[in-house]
Design an enzyme around this catalytic site. Structure first.
Site, PDB file in Angstrom:
ATOM      1  N   SER A   1       0.844  -1.196   0.000  1.00  0.00           N
ATOM      2  CA  SER A   1       0.000   0.000   0.000  1.00  0.00           C
ATOM      3  C   SER A   1       0.878   1.243   0.000  1.00  0.00           C
ATOM      4  O   SER A   1       1.604   1.503   0.966  1.00  0.00           O
ATOM      5  CB  SER A   1      -0.880   0.025   1.246  1.00  0.00           C
ATOM      6  OG  SER A   1      -1.341   1.348   1.468  1.00  0.00           O
TER       7      SER A   1
ATOM      8  N   HIS B   1      -1.154  -1.452  -4.269  1.00  0.00           N
ATOM      9  CA  HIS B   1      -2.422  -1.124  -3.607  1.00  0.00           C
ATOM     10  C   HIS B   1      -2.497   0.398  -3.426  1.00  0.00           C
ATOM     11  O   HIS B   1      -1.627   1.005  -2.798  1.00  0.00           O
ATOM     12  CB  HIS B   1      -2.483  -1.838  -2.260  1.00  0.00           C
ATOM     13  CG  HIS B   1      -3.772  -1.674  -1.524  1.00  0.00           C
ATOM     14  ND1 HIS B   1      -4.884  -2.453  -1.779  1.00  0.00           N
ATOM     15  CD2 HIS B   1      -4.136  -0.827  -0.530  1.00  0.00           C
ATOM     16  CE1 HIS B   1      -5.867  -2.098  -0.975  1.00  0.00           C
ATOM     17  NE2 HIS B   1      -5.438  -1.104  -0.203  1.00  0.00           N
TER      18      HIS B   1
ATOM     19  N   ASP C   1      -4.635   3.513  -2.094  1.00  0.00           N
ATOM     20  CA  ASP C   1      -5.703   3.873  -1.154  1.00  0.00           C
ATOM     21  C   ASP C   1      -6.209   5.283  -1.419  1.00  0.00           C
ATOM     22  O   ASP C   1      -5.488   6.260  -1.189  1.00  0.00           O
ATOM     23  CB  ASP C   1      -5.166   3.819   0.281  1.00  0.00           C
ATOM     24  CG  ASP C   1      -4.961   2.401   0.762  1.00  0.00           C
ATOM     25  OD1 ASP C   1      -5.937   1.630   0.733  1.00  0.00           O
ATOM     26  OD2 ASP C   1      -3.831   2.059   1.157  1.00  0.00           O
TER      27      ASP C   1
ATOM     28  N   MET D   1      -8.851   8.129  -0.328  1.00  0.00           N
ATOM     29  CA  MET D   1      -9.703   8.510   0.813  1.00  0.00           C
ATOM     30  C   MET D   1     -10.260   9.908   0.594  1.00  0.00           C
ATOM     31  O   MET D   1      -9.519  10.803   0.167  1.00  0.00           O
ATOM     32  CB  MET D   1      -8.875   8.516   2.097  1.00  0.00           C
ATOM     33  CG  MET D   1      -8.202   7.196   2.399  1.00  0.00           C
ATOM     34  SD  MET D   1      -7.169   7.377   3.864  1.00  0.00           S
ATOM     35  CE  MET D   1      -6.568   5.709   4.040  1.00  0.00           C
TER      36      MET D   1
ATOM     37  N   HIS E   1      -8.218   0.885  -3.892  1.00  0.00           N
ATOM     38  CA  HIS E   1      -9.135   0.720  -2.758  1.00  0.00           C
ATOM     39  C   HIS E   1      -9.814   2.060  -2.500  1.00  0.00           C
ATOM     40  O   HIS E   1      -9.198   2.999  -1.998  1.00  0.00           O
ATOM     41  CB  HIS E   1      -8.298   0.262  -1.544  1.00  0.00           C
ATOM     42  CG  HIS E   1      -9.065   0.091  -0.288  1.00  0.00           C
ATOM     43  ND1 HIS E   1      -8.454  -0.087   0.933  1.00  0.00           N
ATOM     44  CD2 HIS E   1     -10.398   0.062  -0.040  1.00  0.00           C
ATOM     45  CE1 HIS E   1      -9.376  -0.219   1.871  1.00  0.00           C
ATOM     46  NE2 HIS E   1     -10.566  -0.121   1.307  1.00  0.00           N
TER      47      HIS E   1
ATOM     48  N   MET F   1     -11.931   4.334  -0.561  1.00  0.00           N
ATOM     49  CA  MET F   1     -12.583   4.646   0.711  1.00  0.00           C
ATOM     50  C   MET F   1     -13.263   5.993   0.521  1.00  0.00           C
ATOM     51  O   MET F   1     -12.878   7.009   1.109  1.00  0.00           O
ATOM     52  CB  MET F   1     -11.533   4.669   1.835  1.00  0.00           C
ATOM     53  CG  MET F   1     -11.075   3.274   2.224  1.00  0.00           C
ATOM     54  SD  MET F   1      -9.518   3.262   3.114  1.00  0.00           S
ATOM     55  CE  MET F   1      -8.371   3.286   1.745  1.00  0.00           C
TER      56      MET F   1
ATOM     57  N   MET G   1     -11.369  -5.761   5.733  1.00  0.00           N
ATOM     58  CA  MET G   1     -10.537  -4.775   6.444  1.00  0.00           C
ATOM     59  C   MET G   1     -10.210  -5.316   7.832  1.00  0.00           C
ATOM     60  O   MET G   1     -11.106  -5.681   8.599  1.00  0.00           O
ATOM     61  CB  MET G   1     -11.270  -3.438   6.571  1.00  0.00           C
ATOM     62  CG  MET G   1     -11.341  -2.625   5.292  1.00  0.00           C
ATOM     63  SD  MET G   1      -9.742  -2.309   4.502  1.00  0.00           S
ATOM     64  CE  MET G   1      -8.888  -1.354   5.763  1.00  0.00           C
TER      65      MET G   1
ATOM     66  N   ASP H   1      -6.399  -6.240   4.640  1.00  0.00           N
ATOM     67  CA  ASP H   1      -5.757  -4.928   4.603  1.00  0.00           C
ATOM     68  C   ASP H   1      -5.792  -4.296   5.986  1.00  0.00           C
ATOM     69  O   ASP H   1      -6.873  -4.028   6.521  1.00  0.00           O
ATOM     70  CB  ASP H   1      -6.517  -4.060   3.582  1.00  0.00           C
ATOM     71  CG  ASP H   1      -5.931  -2.681   3.395  1.00  0.00           C
ATOM     72  OD1 ASP H   1      -4.886  -2.371   3.994  1.00  0.00           O
ATOM     73  OD2 ASP H   1      -6.542  -1.895   2.629  1.00  0.00           O
TER      74      ASP H   1
HETATM   75  C1  DX5 Z   1      -6.103   1.752   5.638  1.00  0.00           C
HETATM   76  C2  DX5 Z   1      -5.664   1.423   4.241  1.00  0.00           C
HETATM   77  C3  DX5 Z   1      -4.534   0.478   4.195  1.00  0.00           C
HETATM   78  C4  DX5 Z   1      -3.268   0.966   4.849  1.00  0.00           C
HETATM   79  C5  DX5 Z   1      -2.570  -0.249   5.409  1.00  0.00           C
HETATM   80  O1  DX5 Z   1      -7.324   2.355   5.615  1.00  0.00           O
HETATM   81  O2  DX5 Z   1      -6.720   0.847   3.480  1.00  0.00           O
HETATM   82  O3  DX5 Z   1      -4.277  -0.001   2.875  1.00  0.00           O
HETATM   83  O4  DX5 Z   1      -2.414   1.654   4.005  1.00  0.00           O
HETATM   84  O5  DX5 Z   1      -1.488   0.172   6.138  1.00  0.00           O
HETATM   85  P1  DX5 Z   1      -0.775  -0.741   7.225  1.00  0.00           P
HETATM   86  O6  DX5 Z   1      -0.257  -1.963   6.486  1.00  0.00           O
HETATM   87  O7  DX5 Z   1       0.293   0.131   7.735  1.00  0.00           O
HETATM   88  O8  DX5 Z   1      -1.805  -1.110   8.241  1.00  0.00           O
HETATM   89 ZN    ZN Z   2      -6.273  -0.200   1.524  1.00  0.00          ZN
END
Ligand code: DX5
Ligand code: ZN
Length: 217
Positions: A7, A32, A34, A36, A65, A67, A136, A174
């Site tokens: 990620s 990956h 992310d 947000m 991903h 969010m 998650m 994740d």
């Molecule tokens: C959290 C993200 C993850 C995050 C994971 O909301 O979706 O992908 O980057 O990070 P670690 O591996 O540090 O928990």
């Molecule tokens: Zn993620």
């Protein structure tokens, strides 16, 4: 062997291209990404312009991903930015089936995620529409959190359901995955491991390779 998806949320954004190259050298399978929006989760990360830039660095599979609230609004934009697969949250859209179909029609792999408090039974009706179910293992929103152990029970529950009727569906996890717990996670039935903070610290290439070594069958 299980798939590793670093990620980039925990990468050095000032040197993002090089950080991604290091994970590729170390044996990463997916990247990956992310996204947000500050509404579905408290944080705001990055969006299409960043994805477009890193798309130039690699043709690696971008596992995006989302969010974000009401993700159906942005499906074509994410395709244009270079996404290969889009994961939406079941909690973030009113029309889950319609949104998954839109993703597929746009030429990407649709996947579906649930937060730690959402039961597996909420998403089983969509199993014939998805590439992956993302469990998650932390509350979405931040990297560097500690894995919530009860979420592994959800992995085991989903593994049984998938094994009885949906052999092509992958289970992704994740949040809070590190070199100490990844073997147990894979043994619980996970196919795709996301790891952020445990990959993007110190020697990124060596960390990636260490994950892959532990994840071997
Ligand atoms: C959290 C993200 C993850 C995050 C994971 O909301 O979706 O992908 O980057 O990070 P670690 O591996 O540090 O928990
Ligand atoms: Zn993620």
């Amino acid at each position: 062997m299980a798939i590793l998806a670093p990620s980039i949320l925990s990468a050095d954004f000032a040197d993002l291209g090089n950080d991604i190259r290091k994970t590729i050298k170390g044996g990463a399978d997916y990247i990956h990404v992310d996204v947000m929006d500050g509404i579905f989760v408290p944080s705001i990360s990055f969006g299409m312009p960043v994805m477009k830039s890193i798309r130039k660095v690699t043709d690696m599979y971008f596992d995006v991903h989302l969010m974000i609230d009401d993700p159906a609004r942005y499906i074509n934009e994410f395709k244009e930015a270079g996404a290969d697969g889009l994961t939406i949250h079941a909690e973030a859209c009113d029309d889950v089936a319609g949104t998954l179909k839109k993703i597929k029609d746009a030429g990407m792999d649709p996947s579906l995620s649930i937060k730690p408090g959402t039961p597996v039974s909420d998403i089983t009706e969509y199993l014939d529409m998805v590439k992956m179910i993302l469990i998650m293992s932390v509350e979405p929103g931040f990297g560097g959190q500690k894995l919530i152990p009860e979420t592994i029970d959800k992995v085991r529950e989903l593994r049984k359901i998938i094994d009885t009727g949906y052999p092509d569906v992958l289970i992704e996890i994740d949040g809070g995955i590190n070199l100490e717990n990844v073997r147990d996670i894979v043994d619980a039935g996970v196919d795709v491991v996301v790891a952020g903070s445990a990959v993007f610290k110190n020697d990124v290439e060596a960390n990636t390779a260490a994950f892959k070594k532990i994840m071997q069958d």
